[in-house]
Design a protein around this motif. Sequence first.
Motif, PDB file in Angstrom:
ATOM      1  N   ARG A   1      41.406  15.475 -21.206  1.00  0.00           N
ATOM      2  CA  ARG A   1      40.668  16.361 -20.312  1.00  0.00           C
ATOM      3  C   ARG A   1      41.571  17.164 -19.383  1.00  0.00           C
ATOM      4  NH1 ARG A   1      35.333  15.323 -20.559  1.00  0.00           N
ATOM      5  NH2 ARG A   1      34.817  13.543 -21.864  1.00  0.00           N
ATOM      6  N   HIS A   2      42.878  16.983 -19.528  1.00  0.00           N
ATOM      7  CA  HIS A   2      43.798  17.795 -18.744  1.00  0.00           C
ATOM      8  C   HIS A   2      43.544  19.259 -19.087  1.00  0.00           C
ATOM      9  CE1 HIS A   2      47.549  19.690 -17.442  1.00  0.00           C
ATOM     10  NE2 HIS A   2      47.717  18.645 -16.658  1.00  0.00           N
TER      11      HIS A   2
ATOM     12  N   ALA B   1      35.473  14.179 -26.305  1.00  0.00           N
ATOM     13  CA  ALA B   1      36.340  15.040 -25.495  1.00  0.00           C
ATOM     14  C   ALA B   1      36.805  16.293 -26.216  1.00  0.00           C
ATOM     15  CB  ALA B   1      37.555  14.236 -25.017  1.00  0.00           C
TER      16      ALA B   1
ATOM     17  N   PRO C   1      31.916  18.286 -20.488  1.00  0.00           N
ATOM     18  CA  PRO C   1      32.701  18.511 -19.267  1.00  0.00           C
ATOM     19  C   PRO C   1      32.849  17.270 -18.395  1.00  0.00           C
ATOM     20  CG  PRO C   1      30.504  19.448 -19.069  1.00  0.00           C
ATOM     21  CD  PRO C   1      30.651  19.031 -20.500  1.00  0.00           C
ATOM     22  N   LYS C   2      31.931  16.337 -18.522  1.00  0.00           N
ATOM     23  CA  LYS C   2      32.003  15.141 -17.691  1.00  0.00           C
ATOM     24  C   LYS C   2      31.411  13.968 -18.443  1.00  0.00           C
ATOM     25  CE  LYS C   2      30.827  13.426 -13.068  1.00  0.00           C
ATOM     26  NZ  LYS C   2      30.112  13.731 -11.792  1.00  0.00           N
TER      27      LYS C   2
ATOM     28  N   SER D   1      41.428   9.515 -21.904  1.00  0.00           N
ATOM     29  CA  SER D   1      40.440  10.436 -21.338  1.00  0.00           C
ATOM     30  C   SER D   1      41.095  11.413 -20.376  1.00  0.00           C
ATOM     31  CB  SER D   1      39.337   9.648 -20.617  1.00  0.00           C
ATOM     32  OG  SER D   1      38.388  10.517 -20.059  1.00  0.00           O
ATOM     33  N   ARG D   2      41.988  10.905 -19.527  1.00  0.00           N
ATOM     34  CA  ARG D   2      42.689  11.793 -18.589  1.00  0.00           C
ATOM     35  C   ARG D   2      43.553  12.791 -19.344  1.00  0.00           C
ATOM     36  NH1 ARG D   2      43.268   6.988 -15.452  1.00  0.00           N
ATOM     37  NH2 ARG D   2      45.383   6.664 -16.271  1.00  0.00           N
TER      38      ARG D   2
ATOM     39  N   SER E   1      42.996  20.545 -22.905  1.00  0.00           N
ATOM     40  CA  SER E   1      41.663  20.958 -23.319  1.00  0.00           C
ATOM     41  C   SER E   1      41.644  22.388 -23.854  1.00  0.00           C
ATOM     42  CB  SER E   1      40.683  20.832 -22.147  1.00  0.00           C
ATOM     43  OG  SER E   1      41.029  21.707 -21.087  1.00  0.00           O
TER      44      SER E   1
ATOM     45  N   ARG F   1      33.353  18.388 -26.420  1.00  0.00           N
ATOM     46  CA  ARG F   1      33.972  18.939 -25.207  1.00  0.00           C
ATOM     47  C   ARG F   1      33.024  18.824 -24.014  1.00  0.00           C
ATOM     48  NH1 ARG F   1      37.053  24.434 -26.000  1.00  0.00           N
ATOM     49  NH2 ARG F   1      38.203  23.524 -24.255  1.00  0.00           N
TER      50      ARG F   1
END
Length: 207
Positions: free
Chosen positions: A109-110, A180, A186-187, A105-106, A114, A184
Motif C-alpha cells: 500500500r506504499h 491490495a 483503499p482501506k 500490507s504496508r 501501489s 486495490r
Amino acid sequence: MTTNADEPPARPRRAPAGAAVLREDVTEAIRAAVFEELAAVGYARMSIEGIARRAGVGKTAVYRRWRSKLNLVLDVVSAMAVLGLPAPDTGSLEGDLRLLYEVMSRALRHPVASQIIPDLQAEAARNPEMAETLQKAVRDGQDGVASKIVAAARERGEVSADLDLDLALDLISGPLYWRAVIIRSPKLPKGYLANLAKATAGALKAL
C-alpha cells in the motif's frame, strides 16, 4: 619470500585503460530514480533521459550500467527479490502469518508500490521477458519467507509433515495480493489482517 634489492619496487595495479569505475552512490541514485519515474509517468512513458534527470546524472552514466530501459527496469525489479521480507518468528503459525501480513500490507500500500505494481503487470501482459522477471521477483521474495513460516510450523507440529508446499504458498500469499493489488481496496476492513491470519492458519492446519 625474498626480494632482490636491485629490483625496482612493484607498481600498484591500475584499471585497464578506458575502464569505467562505476560509483555505487550513482548506481543507487539511478535505481531510486527508476522507482520515482515509474510512479510518476509509468513504464511506457518512462525514458532514460527522465531517469538521468531525476537522478542528477548524465545519460551516459545510465547507459554505462544498463543498455536499455527494459534492462534497467528488469534489474531493479530483480533486486527487489534479493531484499525480500524478514521471516517472522513469533512462535506460532497464526502469529507468524499476522506479522507477515502486516509487513506485506504496508509494502503493497506504499504510494510508490501501489502505482508501480499495476503498471508493471500491464506491461508484463505485452512483454514476456518482463512477465518472467516480475513473476520471479515476486515468487523469490514472497515464497522464500512463506516457506520458512511453513517449515517452522512443521517443526512445531502445527501442520502436516507432508503438507503441499505449493498449495500452502498460494494460500498464504494469494488473499492479500488479491485485495491490495487486484481489487486495490483503499482501506482494509477493521481486523482484516488478524482474521486473514487466523483463517489461513486454520486452512493450512486442515490440509
